[in-house]
Design a protein around this motif. Structure first.
Motif, PDB file in Angstrom:
ATOM      1  N   THR A  58      -5.223   7.178   8.166  1.00 56.51           N
ATOM      2  CA  THR A  58      -5.869   6.121   8.936  1.00 56.51           C
ATOM      3  C   THR A  58      -6.133   6.546  10.378  1.00 56.51           C
ATOM      4  OG1 THR A  58      -4.922   4.451   7.492  1.00 56.51           O
ATOM      5  CG2 THR A  58      -5.570   3.718   9.689  1.00 56.51           C
ATOM      6  N   GLY A  80      -8.453   2.044   5.184  1.00 56.66           N
ATOM      7  CA  GLY A  80      -7.181   2.749   5.278  1.00 56.66           C
ATOM      8  C   GLY A  80      -6.034   1.796   5.034  1.00 56.66           C
ATOM      9  N   VAL A 116      -8.782  -1.806   7.297  1.00 60.67           N
ATOM     10  CA  VAL A 116      -7.506  -1.125   7.447  1.00 60.67           C
ATOM     11  C   VAL A 116      -6.389  -2.131   7.193  1.00 60.67           C
ATOM     12  CG1 VAL A 116      -5.977   0.135   9.006  1.00 60.67           C
ATOM     13  CG2 VAL A 116      -8.456   0.524   9.099  1.00 60.67           C
TER      14      VAL A 116
END
Length: 166
Positions: A58, A80, A116
């Motif tokens: 990430t 991510g 994310v």
């Protein structure tokens, strides 16, 4: 519960957008779900061939997202997952990825979908990954948000060109 109050996006025609997906490699099962959701959203929005770039983790998402923005992509979907551990590493990675992706969006005036996951444990990530049995599909949501924002940016730019905004 996360996700309450979320809009129900309706797919729009985005066939002529240049779309990039940048995805981390950690947590293969979760990432497979996020990628599948993003690809499904692209397909429903008539984006046939988004460019996919994989990065180790990430933390590396912003630099590749920035490179895509510099190459003229209209929308970038960043995917991510970071799962909290026993050290401050979680905070540093999450903060850096968030700040970096925000900078990409603002510095390049490009739509960046923030997919994310920042979770306390693996089960939370699985619940948000869009897999069978998941409660949410954050890959789809991030892609749909990026595509919608890219179309809004296009309309704003067109209005500036015609002089309707001063």
């Amino acid at each position: 519960m996360s996700g309450q109050g979320a809009p129900t996006p309706q797919p729009i025609d985005c066939h002529d957008l240049r779309v990039g997906v940048v995805a981390a490699s950690w947590h293969e099962e979760v990432m497979a779900g996020l990628l599948a959701g993003a690809k499904r959203a692209c397909s429903e929005h008539q984006v046939e061939d988004p460019v996919l770039a994989r990065v180790p983790g990430t933390f590396e998402l912003p630099v590749v997202a920035s490179a895509m923005a510099q190459r003229g992509f209209d929308a970038i979907i960043a995917l991510g997952v970071v799962i909290r551990g026993g050290t401050p590493h979680f905070d540093y990675v999450c903060g850096s990825a968030t700040e970096g992706l925000t900078r990409v969006a603002l510095d390049h005036t490009v739509a960046v979908g923030f997919g994310v996951l920042t979770c306390d444990d693996e089960q939370q990530a699985l619940d948000r990954a869009g897999l069978e049995g998941s409660r949410e599909d954050k890959g789809y949501e991030a892609a749909a948000a990026a595509l919608s924002t890219a179309m809004t940016l296009r309309r704003v730019r067109a209005r500036f060109k015609t002089g309707l905004f001063t």
